[in-house]
Design a protein around this motif. Structure first.
Motif, mmCIF file in Angstrom:
data_model
loop_
_atom_site.group_PDB
_atom_site.id
_atom_site.type_symbol
_atom_site.label_atom_id
_atom_site.label_comp_id
_atom_site.label_asym_id
_atom_site.label_seq_id
_atom_site.Cartn_x
_atom_site.Cartn_y
_atom_site.Cartn_z
ATOM 1 N N TYR A 151 1.593 6.463 -6.926
ATOM 2 C CA TYR A 151 0.405 7.173 -7.410
ATOM 3 C C TYR A 151 0.591 8.687 -7.337
ATOM 4 O O TYR A 151 0.311 9.407 -8.292
ATOM 5 C CB TYR A 151 -0.834 6.759 -6.614
ATOM 6 C CG TYR A 151 -2.071 7.497 -7.058
ATOM 7 C CD1 TYR A 151 -2.744 7.113 -8.210
ATOM 8 C CD2 TYR A 151 -2.548 8.585 -6.348
ATOM 9 C CE1 TYR A 151 -3.859 7.793 -8.642
ATOM 10 C CE2 TYR A 151 -3.670 9.258 -6.769
ATOM 11 C CZ TYR A 151 -4.320 8.868 -7.910
ATOM 12 O OH TYR A 151 -5.420 9.557 -8.334
ATOM 13 N N TYR A 152 1.070 9.161 -6.199
ATOM 14 C CA TYR A 152 1.216 10.604 -6.051
ATOM 15 C C TYR A 152 2.374 11.170 -6.867
ATOM 16 O O TYR A 152 2.337 12.323 -7.259
ATOM 17 C CB TYR A 152 1.332 10.994 -4.576
ATOM 18 C CG TYR A 152 -0.026 11.035 -3.925
ATOM 19 C CD1 TYR A 152 -0.919 12.054 -4.208
ATOM 20 C CD2 TYR A 152 -0.431 10.034 -3.072
ATOM 21 C CE1 TYR A 152 -2.173 12.089 -3.640
ATOM 22 C CE2 TYR A 152 -1.682 10.055 -2.494
ATOM 23 C CZ TYR A 152 -2.550 11.088 -2.783
ATOM 24 O OH TYR A 152 -3.793 11.111 -2.216
ATOM 25 N N LEU A 163 2.753 13.212 2.228
ATOM 26 C CA LEU A 163 1.840 12.088 2.054
ATOM 27 C C LEU A 163 2.380 10.811 2.684
ATOM 28 O O LEU A 163 1.613 9.962 3.112
ATOM 29 C CB LEU A 163 1.528 11.872 0.574
ATOM 30 C CG LEU A 163 0.882 13.091 -0.090
ATOM 31 C CD1 LEU A 163 0.722 12.873 -1.580
ATOM 32 C CD2 LEU A 163 -0.461 13.408 0.540
ATOM 33 N N GLN A 164 3.702 10.681 2.733
ATOM 34 C CA GLN A 164 4.305 9.503 3.362
ATOM 35 C C GLN A 164 4.892 9.826 4.738
ATOM 36 O O GLN A 164 5.401 8.956 5.410
ATOM 37 C CB GLN A 164 5.395 8.908 2.458
ATOM 38 C CG GLN A 164 4.883 8.376 1.153
ATOM 39 C CD GLN A 164 3.985 7.159 1.312
ATOM 40 O OE1 GLN A 164 3.817 6.621 2.387
ATOM 41 N NE2 GLN A 164 3.380 6.733 0.220
ATOM 42 N N THR A 204 0.827 -1.199 0.000
ATOM 43 C CA THR A 204 0.000 0.000 0.000
ATOM 44 C C THR A 204 0.863 1.251 0.000
ATOM 45 O O THR A 204 0.592 2.207 -0.730
ATOM 46 C CB THR A 204 -0.951 -0.006 1.216
ATOM 47 O OG1 THR A 204 -1.769 -1.161 1.142
ATOM 48 C CG2 THR A 204 -1.818 1.240 1.229
ATOM 49 N N HIS A 205 1.914 1.247 0.803
ATOM 50 C CA HIS A 205 2.817 2.401 0.860
ATOM 51 C C HIS A 205 3.529 2.605 -0.479
ATOM 52 O O HIS A 205 3.688 3.736 -0.939
ATOM 53 C CB HIS A 205 3.850 2.223 1.977
ATOM 54 C CG HIS A 205 3.241 2.109 3.329
ATOM 55 N ND1 HIS A 205 2.669 3.179 3.981
ATOM 56 C CD2 HIS A 205 3.082 1.039 4.149
ATOM 57 C CE1 HIS A 205 2.199 2.779 5.149
ATOM 58 N NE2 HIS A 205 2.431 1.482 5.272
ATOM 59 N N GLU A 246 -3.532 6.140 -11.987
ATOM 60 C CA GLU A 246 -3.649 4.811 -11.406
ATOM 61 C C GLU A 246 -2.868 3.742 -12.175
ATOM 62 O O GLU A 246 -2.161 2.931 -11.574
ATOM 63 C CB GLU A 246 -5.123 4.424 -11.325
ATOM 64 C CG GLU A 246 -5.384 3.203 -10.508
ATOM 65 C CD GLU A 246 -6.869 2.968 -10.277
ATOM 66 O OE1 GLU A 246 -7.192 1.840 -9.877
ATOM 67 O OE2 GLU A 246 -7.683 3.867 -10.502
ATOM 68 N N ASP A 260 -7.825 8.828 -4.311
ATOM 69 C CA ASP A 260 -7.462 8.557 -2.936
ATOM 70 C C ASP A 260 -8.200 9.419 -1.924
ATOM 71 O O ASP A 260 -7.927 9.345 -0.754
ATOM 72 C CB ASP A 260 -5.951 8.776 -2.770
ATOM 73 C CG ASP A 260 -5.307 7.643 -2.008
ATOM 74 O OD1 ASP A 260 -5.962 6.621 -1.804
ATOM 75 O OD2 ASP A 260 -4.144 7.812 -1.616
ATOM 76 N N TYR A 317 2.449 1.635 -3.489
ATOM 77 C CA TYR A 317 1.471 2.127 -4.468
ATOM 78 C C TYR A 317 1.157 3.603 -4.232
ATOM 79 O O TYR A 317 1.112 4.393 -5.174
ATOM 80 C CB TYR A 317 0.167 1.315 -4.416
ATOM 81 C CG TYR A 317 -0.905 1.943 -5.264
ATOM 82 C CD1 TYR A 317 -0.893 1.787 -6.646
ATOM 83 C CD2 TYR A 317 -1.892 2.728 -4.694
ATOM 84 C CE1 TYR A 317 -1.852 2.391 -7.439
ATOM 85 C CE2 TYR A 317 -2.851 3.343 -5.478
ATOM 86 C CZ TYR A 317 -2.829 3.170 -6.846
ATOM 87 O OH TYR A 317 -3.776 3.778 -7.629
ATOM 88 N N ARG A 318 0.936 3.985 -2.981
ATOM 89 C CA ARG A 318 0.585 5.376 -2.665
ATOM 90 C C ARG A 318 1.682 6.336 -3.137
ATOM 91 O O ARG A 318 1.403 7.360 -3.741
ATOM 92 C CB ARG A 318 0.339 5.530 -1.171
ATOM 93 C CG ARG A 318 -0.196 6.910 -0.810
ATOM 94 C CD ARG A 318 -0.501 7.048 0.670
ATOM 95 N NE ARG A 318 -1.458 6.047 1.087
ATOM 96 C CZ ARG A 318 -1.356 5.345 2.218
ATOM 97 N NH1 ARG A 318 -0.337 5.523 3.024
ATOM 98 N NH2 ARG A 318 -2.267 4.463 2.540
ATOM 99 N N THR A 319 2.913 5.978 -2.881
ATOM 100 C CA THR A 319 4.021 6.819 -3.331
ATOM 101 C C THR A 319 4.029 6.916 -4.856
ATOM 102 O O THR A 319 4.130 8.016 -5.416
ATOM 103 C CB THR A 319 5.373 6.260 -2.836
ATOM 104 O OG1 THR A 319 5.373 6.272 -1.411
ATOM 105 C CG2 THR A 319 6.532 7.092 -3.352
#
Length: 182
Positions: free
Chosen positions: A34-35, A138-139, A27-28, A40, A96, A30-32
């Motif tokens: 993505y932003y 974000l992280q 998840t971490h 996507e 998100d 992917y989130r990185t």
């Protein structure tokens, strides 16, 4: 984020430990992606590539750096490589952001519009500024963790963040005044 015992077990060849480790970080990762990348499909591709690289290189991880820093360096480098190869047009999707139903519909709409403006503004930042913003805000990385992840001097990270905040402030003021987006 991840227990050192799990990392050591994965390095020793314990496949279950490695799968558990990858599930904990996916998840971490992917989130990185993505932003940084802004859409996507590219984020899924980059996250998958990063997880595969982590899977293959888990033996090369040394405790000199935090595991999350090592992982973020991998995913960030993959995203930067994607930018260099494709030079994509970034359109941050409404993915998100989840909002709960509010009694005041207008407030909800304004909040969603503001969040969309922020996502679009982040998407318009130059790649290196966007990357440090994603990692910092974000992280929740410290300045030093960002420097370690990107292999940059600490003062360069601070400078990038300062400039990125200035650019974001200017873009968001333009949005507020009804300026042209994109």
């Amino acid at each position: 984020m991840v227990a050192l015992e799990l990392i050591k077990a994965a390095q020793a060849g314990d496949r279950d430990a490695l799968v558990t480790l990858l599930r904990q970080i996916e998840t971490h990762v992917y989130r990185t992606a993505y932003y940084i990348l802004g859409n996507e499909q590219d984020a899924q591709d980059a996250a998958q590539e990063a997880l595969i690289r982590i899977y293959r290189k888990i033996d090369s991880y040394e405790e000199k750096a935090l595991f999350k820093t090592w992982v973020q360096r991998i995913v960030t480098n993959i995203c930067i490589d994607k930018f260099r190869r494709a030079k994509p047009t970034v359109s941050i999707e409404e993915h998100d952001m989840s909002f709960t139903a509010e009694t005041d519909v207008e407030r909800s709409i304004l909040t969603q519009d503001a969040a969309k403006d922020v996502r679009e503004a982040i998407g318009r930042l130059p790649e290196h500024h966007r990357t440090v913003v994603v990692l910092r805000y974000l992280q929740d990385f410290s300045y030093q963790e960002i420097a370690d992840s990107l292999n940059l001097p600490l003062n360069t990270v601070k400078s990038y963040l300062f400039r990125a905040r200035q650019q974001l402030q200017q873009m968001l003021q333009e949005y507020e005044k009804g300026g042209v987006r994109g």
